[in-house]
Write a protein that holds these residues in place. Structure first.
Motif, PDB file in Angstrom:
ATOM      1  N   THR A   1       8.644  33.563  68.870  1.00 33.85           N
ATOM      2  CA  THR A   1       8.159  33.409  67.495  1.00 33.85           C
ATOM      3  C   THR A   1       9.051  34.101  66.471  1.00 33.85           C
ATOM      4  O   THR A   1       8.598  34.478  65.406  1.00 33.85           O
ATOM      5  CB  THR A   1       6.708  33.913  67.369  1.00 33.85           C
ATOM      6  N   SER A   2      10.330  34.247  66.754  1.00 34.95           N
ATOM      7  CA  SER A   2      11.249  34.802  65.764  1.00 34.95           C
ATOM      8  C   SER A   2      11.733  33.705  64.833  1.00 34.95           C
ATOM      9  O   SER A   2      11.673  32.524  65.174  1.00 34.95           O
ATOM     10  CB  SER A   2      12.462  35.414  66.479  1.00 34.95           C
TER      11      SER A   2
ATOM     12  N   ALA B   1      14.018  28.251  63.690  1.00 31.07           N
ATOM     13  CA  ALA B   1      15.092  27.439  63.121  1.00 31.07           C
ATOM     14  C   ALA B   1      15.752  26.594  64.199  1.00 31.07           C
ATOM     15  O   ALA B   1      16.094  25.428  63.967  1.00 31.07           O
ATOM     16  CB  ALA B   1      16.121  28.341  62.455  1.00 31.07           C
ATOM     17  N   PHE B   2      15.901  27.167  65.373  1.00 33.52           N
ATOM     18  CA  PHE B   2      16.520  26.429  66.471  1.00 33.52           C
ATOM     19  C   PHE B   2      15.673  25.219  66.864  1.00 33.52           C
ATOM     20  O   PHE B   2      16.180  24.124  67.098  1.00 33.52           O
ATOM     21  CB  PHE B   2      16.725  27.356  67.677  1.00 33.52           C
ATOM     22  N   ILE B   3      14.347  25.455  66.929  1.00 36.94           N
ATOM     23  CA  ILE B   3      13.458  24.338  67.275  1.00 36.94           C
ATOM     24  C   ILE B   3      13.593  23.215  66.247  1.00 36.94           C
ATOM     25  O   ILE B   3      13.765  22.049  66.588  1.00 36.94           O
ATOM     26  CB  ILE B   3      11.989  24.824  67.348  1.00 36.94           C
ATOM     27  N   PHE B   4      13.550  23.614  64.971  1.00 39.97           N
ATOM     28  CA  PHE B   4      13.656  22.597  63.922  1.00 39.97           C
ATOM     29  C   PHE B   4      14.984  21.856  64.031  1.00 39.97           C
ATOM     30  O   PHE B   4      15.041  20.633  63.919  1.00 39.97           O
ATOM     31  CB  PHE B   4      13.524  23.245  62.535  1.00 39.97           C
ATOM     32  N   GLN B   5      16.039  22.616  64.266  1.00 43.77           N
ATOM     33  CA  GLN B   5      17.344  21.968  64.355  1.00 43.77           C
ATOM     34  C   GLN B   5      17.405  21.005  65.536  1.00 43.77           C
ATOM     35  O   GLN B   5      17.964  19.919  65.441  1.00 43.77           O
ATOM     36  CB  GLN B   5      18.457  23.012  64.483  1.00 43.77           C
ATOM     37  N   SER B   6      16.791  21.394  66.651  1.00 41.60           N
ATOM     38  CA  SER B   6      16.870  20.553  67.841  1.00 41.60           C
ATOM     39  C   SER B   6      16.130  19.240  67.654  1.00 41.60           C
ATOM     40  O   SER B   6      16.448  18.248  68.295  1.00 41.60           O
ATOM     41  CB  SER B   6      16.312  21.311  69.056  1.00 41.60           C
ATOM     42  N   VAL B   7      15.108  19.221  66.773  1.00 38.60           N
ATOM     43  CA  VAL B   7      14.352  17.979  66.607  1.00 38.60           C
ATOM     44  C   VAL B   7      14.714  17.240  65.317  1.00 38.60           C
ATOM     45  O   VAL B   7      14.201  16.149  65.077  1.00 38.60           O
ATOM     46  CB  VAL B   7      12.828  18.224  66.624  1.00 38.60           C
ATOM     47  N   ALA B   8      15.597  17.812  64.487  1.00 34.44           N
ATOM     48  CA  ALA B   8      15.808  17.235  63.155  1.00 34.44           C
ATOM     49  C   ALA B   8      16.251  15.778  63.218  1.00 34.44           C
ATOM     50  O   ALA B   8      15.656  14.906  62.583  1.00 34.44           O
ATOM     51  CB  ALA B   8      16.829  18.074  62.387  1.00 34.44           C
ATOM     52  N   ILE B   9      17.293  15.509  64.009  1.00 32.71           N
ATOM     53  CA  ILE B   9      17.842  14.148  64.021  1.00 32.71           C
ATOM     54  C   ILE B   9      16.847  13.184  64.666  1.00 32.71           C
ATOM     55  O   ILE B   9      16.601  12.082  64.171  1.00 32.71           O
ATOM     56  CB  ILE B   9      19.210  14.146  64.733  1.00 32.71           C
ATOM     57  N   THR B  10      16.227  13.619  65.760  1.00 25.50           N
ATOM     58  CA  THR B  10      15.185  12.807  66.385  1.00 25.50           C
ATOM     59  C   THR B  10      14.084  12.476  65.380  1.00 25.50           C
ATOM     60  O   THR B  10      13.639  11.331  65.277  1.00 25.50           O
ATOM     61  CB  THR B  10      14.559  13.577  67.569  1.00 25.50           C
TER      62      THR B  10
ATOM     63  N   PHE C   1      21.247  27.416  55.180  1.00 26.79           N
ATOM     64  CA  PHE C   1      20.719  27.995  53.947  1.00 26.79           C
ATOM     65  C   PHE C   1      20.001  29.296  54.263  1.00 26.79           C
ATOM     66  O   PHE C   1      19.442  29.460  55.358  1.00 26.79           O
ATOM     67  CB  PHE C   1      19.746  27.026  53.282  1.00 26.79           C
ATOM     68  N   ASP C   2      20.005  30.212  53.265  1.00 25.44           N
ATOM     69  CA  ASP C   2      19.243  31.458  53.428  1.00 25.44           C
ATOM     70  C   ASP C   2      17.772  31.164  53.217  1.00 25.44           C
ATOM     71  O   ASP C   2      17.390  30.436  52.301  1.00 25.44           O
ATOM     72  CB  ASP C   2      19.693  32.498  52.389  1.00 25.44           C
ATOM     73  N   PHE C   3      16.935  31.720  54.039  1.00 28.15           N
ATOM     74  CA  PHE C   3      15.491  31.558  53.868  1.00 28.15           C
ATOM     75  C   PHE C   3      14.854  32.800  54.466  1.00 28.15           C
ATOM     76  O   PHE C   3      14.659  32.890  55.675  1.00 28.15           O
ATOM     77  CB  PHE C   3      15.015  30.286  54.574  1.00 28.15           C
ATOM     78  N   PHE C   4      14.578  33.829  53.628  1.00 21.32           N
ATOM     79  CA  PHE C   4      14.142  35.162  54.077  1.00 21.32           C
ATOM     80  C   PHE C   4      15.239  35.822  54.893  1.00 21.32           C
ATOM     81  O   PHE C   4      15.685  36.906  54.580  1.00 21.32           O
ATOM     82  CB  PHE C   4      12.841  35.101  54.870  1.00 21.32           C
ATOM     83  N   VAL C   5      15.713  35.156  55.939  1.00 22.43           N
ATOM     84  CA  VAL C   5      16.819  35.698  56.723  1.00 22.43           C
ATOM     85  C   VAL C   5      18.090  34.972  56.266  1.00 22.43           C
ATOM     86  O   VAL C   5      18.032  33.792  55.930  1.00 22.43           O
ATOM     87  CB  VAL C   5      16.587  35.440  58.220  1.00 22.43           C
ATOM     88  N   ASP C   6      19.241  35.675  56.243  1.00 22.72           N
ATOM     89  CA  ASP C   6      20.493  35.041  55.835  1.00 22.72           C
ATOM     90  C   ASP C   6      20.894  33.950  56.824  1.00 22.72           C
ATOM     91  O   ASP C   6      20.702  34.085  58.030  1.00 22.72           O
ATOM     92  CB  ASP C   6      21.610  36.091  55.754  1.00 22.72           C
ATOM     93  N   ASN C   7      21.488  32.863  56.275  1.00 16.62           N
ATOM     94  CA  ASN C   7      22.024  31.792  57.109  1.00 16.62           C
ATOM     95  C   ASN C   7      21.027  31.317  58.158  1.00 16.62           C
ATOM     96  O   ASN C   7      21.322  31.290  59.341  1.00 16.62           O
ATOM     97  CB  ASN C   7      23.306  32.244  57.805  1.00 16.62           C
ATOM     98  N   LEU C   8      19.833  30.949  57.721  1.00 16.40           N
ATOM     99  CA  LEU C   8      18.807  30.591  58.702  1.00 16.40           C
ATOM    100  C   LEU C   8      18.690  29.087  58.908  1.00 16.40           C
ATOM    101  O   LEU C   8      18.794  28.592  60.034  1.00 16.40           O
ATOM    102  CB  LEU C   8      17.451  31.173  58.275  1.00 16.40           C
ATOM    103  N   ILE C   9      18.483  28.337  57.832  1.00 14.90           N
ATOM    104  CA  ILE C   9      18.059  26.943  57.995  1.00 14.90           C
ATOM    105  C   ILE C   9      19.236  25.980  57.890  1.00 14.90           C
ATOM    106  O   ILE C   9      19.901  25.905  56.859  1.00 14.90           O
ATOM    107  CB  ILE C   9      16.998  26.575  56.936  1.00 14.90           C
ATOM    108  N   PRO C  10      19.496  25.210  58.934  1.00  9.88           N
ATOM    109  CA  PRO C  10      20.605  24.257  58.905  1.00  9.88           C
ATOM    110  C   PRO C  10      20.331  23.129  57.900  1.00  9.88           C
ATOM    111  O   PRO C  10      19.173  22.777  57.649  1.00  9.88           O
ATOM    112  CB  PRO C  10      20.646  23.686  60.324  1.00  9.88           C
ATOM    113  N   ALA C  11      21.418  22.559  57.376  1.00  9.01           N
ATOM    114  CA  ALA C  11      21.281  21.486  56.392  1.00  9.01           C
ATOM    115  C   ALA C  11      20.484  20.315  56.964  1.00  9.01           C
ATOM    116  O   ALA C  11      19.681  19.686  56.262  1.00  9.01           O
ATOM    117  CB  ALA C  11      22.661  21.016  55.956  1.00  9.01           C
TER     118      ALA C  11
END
Lengths: 344, 508
Positions: free
Chosen positions: A44-45, A50-59, A182-192
């Motif tokens: 839950t970090s 962010a990794f989960i979101f990135q892994s499913v983004a294109i799908t 993008f920064d989101f609370f943590v620096d360099n967190l959310i991929p485009a």
């Protein structure tokens, strides 16, 4: 008395079933989160999320597109092939033609629109059944994307079929689509790509639920004849649905190319099945029993969370497809068996 | 009359929900006799046929087949007992992708005791016997899909005969045949009669009925309303018994008509149809009546651009009117509420308000966004006005009863003003109360538009219309103002012109 008690009990069961159908999948999702929180350290970090979101983004983007065709009672099997074709095409435009990123992106979106239009015309005007038309298109595109490079992947400095060296390369701007965070609370967190997914998800949700166009598309999916007699331009909307599907798939392909940084001929094999599964799982979310944008997004996330959690608990990679399949089957049972029993 | 009763039906009742469809039907079918069953839409014909054929179980009453109780659990049970049905839809009776021989022996395939290996040669031998017995001169190796409709119908009947039934039900078997084809069918029916089969024949075509009927039974509102068993059979009286009248004097006060809204000159709906003219006025409710298949729906479809006329000119409010699609018609203010709501009107996945607003979504939001408020308010108004029984406008449409679903469909087209409102069978499958509600609302709101109501039942026309037009063979054959109307004349126009019509049909 006992009859009353019986009807009371029956009514309570009824309420329970309704509740289960409506919130069952979301409750399962929360349950999974809690389970993984306690059993997988660091699950839950923010980075993990962010990794989960990135892994499913294109799908998820592809799944949102195919949702549009499901809404009008169609289906699009060509989305995976559209994505890999645009992956190759964007690389070809930049590396071989030495064009800037913007040209590559526009070219790819054009491919998506064109393929969707052709699919729509095949289904609507040539009366080819949707599964067959888009299956044919899938094969055609899988073959087509290999022809310009004689079946090889595209990367900087590659030797072209005529013996010369490719002049161009992936531009920085293009690669940023896949690599910038993008920064989101943590620096360099959310991929485009995640930002693109969220924006497209909101656009699709608003389009389907709150515009008259979305309403008419649902009418077409439910009873095309009645929709036509109510003055809905059925054929136009069907073609538009396939074009939405095509363009979303091409956006997925562009993001994939930007992430990989090369035109990899072997990428994106799983895209079709994963995204169709996400859209179908979406039927079960909130007991919708119909294709819907919110459900599709949740369906994609559900699969992502499950796989990430299991991976962090050291489940081997080769069990992943099995897990996805199991989730899909359970979701379909939710949608069809249970909601029919509740009399809807 | 012959006394050999093959199937005796007594006191059959059947209700779907609160809708009593059959109210005690008594009917004997005699061996070697053709009994013609006539009935308007919703009279209960198809329910009766389905009960005999084992699709539905009756709520009350009993059937005896050859003296023994007959209670089929399903269609297969009815067939085993010797009662077969040949359905109106020809392709239900044959499998197009198999050859004639295989179709004729098809029913033996699932039978126990048959060899598992399918031998085409043996199949053809058996099929040849069947064909021979039925006088069927067809190439047994021909694919059924390559046959004409008539030949397919013959194969379907011959296939049914291969089961050696005692009772055969033919449901509008000539509805898609030309006269020459129909004559071949009648020869086949004669053969069945000679073989001692009791035949229940459902049709409205006078030529059919005169040619083959031994007696006529008229069904109306779920009960037998007339039996005609003595020669010569009185066809006109049978039509009267089927359509009925005089039960309801609706007390219509025919209103003076306003300005002309729609005008048709020299309109021809089919190449063979005679040209006719039509003038519909503001404030007036006009009912168009006539038997099934006489062109009422074709006229409605022509007026909204779903089909183009063979000849003739339309004008709307004085201007030339030639819609090319239903969208153009709606934009011009001509609305059609189509018949058969389940297939043509209801969006099953939608709520009541979504069903009502569908054609007019552009008017309930800005820039394509549906805000919900005005749309739902409009639906609530319509629900109140038509008395739709529901908990709220957001109820799924399928939770409503048939009558309330139909009211919602009518509400859809009443929700916006129009120049001409056409309603095709708006009272189909609704109970008497919903029918009255809908009729009253149509009259109440009729002031600002022209209204054309299509209904096969004369009673419905009398209840709602200022003026009644009679249609037969795709042309208008009568016009009557609905005060002191001469019903006998109307009925004879419906019946006799239908006869002239079917006699005049071209043979292919």
């Amino acid at each position: 008395m006992s009859v009353d008690a019986q009807t009371d009990a029956a009514a309570r069961t009824e309420v329970l079933i309704r509740f289960g159908i409506r919130y069952g999948f979301l409750i399962l999702l929360v349950g999974l989160l809690i389970f993984f929180h306690f059993s997988a350290r660091g699950f839950t970090s923010p980075q993990s999320a962010a990794f989960i979101f990135q892994s499913v983004a294109i799908t998820a983007i592809l799944a949102l597109g195919v949702t549009a065709t499901l809404v009008v009672g169609g289906f699009d099997l060509s989305i995976g092939a559209v994505a890999t074709t645009t992956l190759m095409a964007s690389a070809y435009v930049m590396v071989v033609w030495d064009q800037p990123a913007l040209v590559a992106v526009l070219f790819c979106l054009g491919i998506g629109l064109l393929v969707g239009f052709v699919n729509g015309v095949l289904v609507v005007h040539m009366r080819v059944p949707d599964l067959l038309a888009t299956l044919g298109m899938m094969f055609l595109l899988i073959g087509l994307q290999r022809i310009p490079t004689e079946g090889r992947s595209i990367s900087r400095g590659m030797t072209l079929p005529d013996g010369t060296t490719a002049p161009g390369s992936f531009s920085e701007g293009f690669l940023a689509l896949g690599r910038h965070r993008f920064d989101f609370f943590v620096d360099n967190l959310i991929p485009a790509s995640v930002v693109v997914m969220i924006v497209l998800g909101i656009v699709m949700y608003v389009f389907l639920e709150f515009t008259r166009h979305g309403r008419m598309m649902y009418a077409i999916g439910s009873n095309p004849r009645a929709a036509e007699l109510a003055g809905v331009p059925v054929r136009t909307y069907k073609i538009v649905a396939y074009m939405i599907s095509g363009v979303f798939a091409s956006i997925g392909g562009i993001l994939l190319a930007a992430r990989l940084g090369r035109g990899d001929i072997a990428s994106g094999n799983n895209l079709l099945l994963d995204s169709v599964a996400a859209a179908l799982i979406g039927f079960a979310v909130l007991g919708a029993a119909r294709p819907n944008a919110f459900g599709t997004a949740v369906g994609a996330l559900f699969v992502g969370i499950l796989l990430q959690g299991l991976t962090m608990m050291n489940a081997p990679y080769y069990t992943q497809d099995f897990v996805k399949g199991a989730v899909l089957v359970v979701a379909l049972v939710f949608t069809f068996a249970l909601s029919h029993r509740a009399g809807r | 009359m012959t006394t050999n009763v093959a199937l005796a039906i007594s006191g059959i009742t059947k209700a779907f929900g609160t809708n009593l469809v059959l109210r005690g039907v008594d009917l004997d079918l005699h061996a070697g006799q053709v009994t013609v069953l006539m009935g308007a839409n919703g009279a209960g014909k198809s329910t009766l046929v389905k009960i005999i054929g084992g699709v539905h179980a009756p709520d009350g009453g009993e059937m005896r087949l050859g003296g023994a109780p007959f209670r089929p659990a399903d269609p297969a049970g009815a067939i085993r007992a010797g009662v077969v049905t040949v359905h109106q839809s020809i392709n239900d009776g044959v499998i197009p992708d198999l050859d004639v021989a295989t179709n004729l022996v098809l029913d033996r395939l699932p039978g126990t005791g048959e060899p598992h290996l399918f031998k085409p040669g043996r199949a053809r031998t058996i099929a040849a016997e069947v064909a021979e017995r039925m006088g069927l001169a067809l190439d047994l190796r021909a694919m059924v899909r390559d046959l004409s409709l008539a030949d397919r119908q013959m194969v379907a009947i011959a296939r049914a005969m291969a089961r050696e039934p005692q009772v055969m039900i033919l449901d509008e078997p000539t509805s898609s045949l030309s006269d020459a084809e129909a004559r071949r069918l009648f020869a086949l029916v004669d053969r069945l009669r000679d073989r001692g089969v009791a035949i229940l024949y459902i049709s409205h075509r006078t030529s059919d009925i005169r040619r083959i009927a031994d007696r006529i039974i008229a069904l109306r509102d779920g009960a037998i309303s007339g039996r005609f068993e003595t020669e010569p059979l009185d066809y006109e009286a049978a039509v009267t018994a089927m359509l009925g009248h005089g039960l309801t004097e609706a007390g219509i006060e025919a209103r003076p008509a306003g300005a002309e809204v729609l005008r048709a000159d020299g309109l021809r709906l089919t190449p063979a149809g005679r040209p006719f003219s039509l003038s519909l006025h503001r404030g007036e409710v006009v009912a168009l009546t006539g038997l099934i298949g006489t062109g009422k729906t074709a006229l409605a479809e022509t007026l909204v651009g779903l089909r183009s006329p063979v000849a003739g000119r339309l004008s709307l409010a004085g201007r030339p009117y030639r819609p090319r699609s239903i969208r153009e018609a709606i934009a011009a203010g001509v609305f059609l509420s189509a018949k058969d709501r389940a297939n043509n009107a209801i969006i099953p996945a939608f709520s009541i308000f979504q069903n009502i607003s569908l054609p007019f979504l552009a008017r309930y939001g800005r820039f394509g966004f549906l805000t919900g408020g005005p749309e739902r308010k409009m639906a609530r108004d319509q629900i109140d006005r038509l008395g739709i029984v529901c908990q709220g406008e957001r109820d799924p449409i399928l939770t409503l009863s048939g009558g309330n679903q139909q009211k919602s469909v009518v509400a859809r087209w009443l929700s916006q003003p129009c120049r001409l409102l056409i309603l095709d069978e708006p009272f189909q499958g609704v109970d008497i109360r919903a029918r009255r509600d809908i009729g009253a609302k149509l009259r109440e709101t009729a002031g600002d538009r022209a209204t054309l109501v299509l209904c096969a039942e004369l009673d419905e026309a009398l209840e709602v219309a200022d003026r009644i037009l009679v249609m037969a063979d795709h042309t208008l054959v009568g016009a009557h103002v609905n005060t002191d109307i001469d019903l006998d004349q109307v009925l004879s126009q419906i019946a006799t012109h239908a006869e002239a019509a079917s006699d005049a049909r071209p043979s292919r």
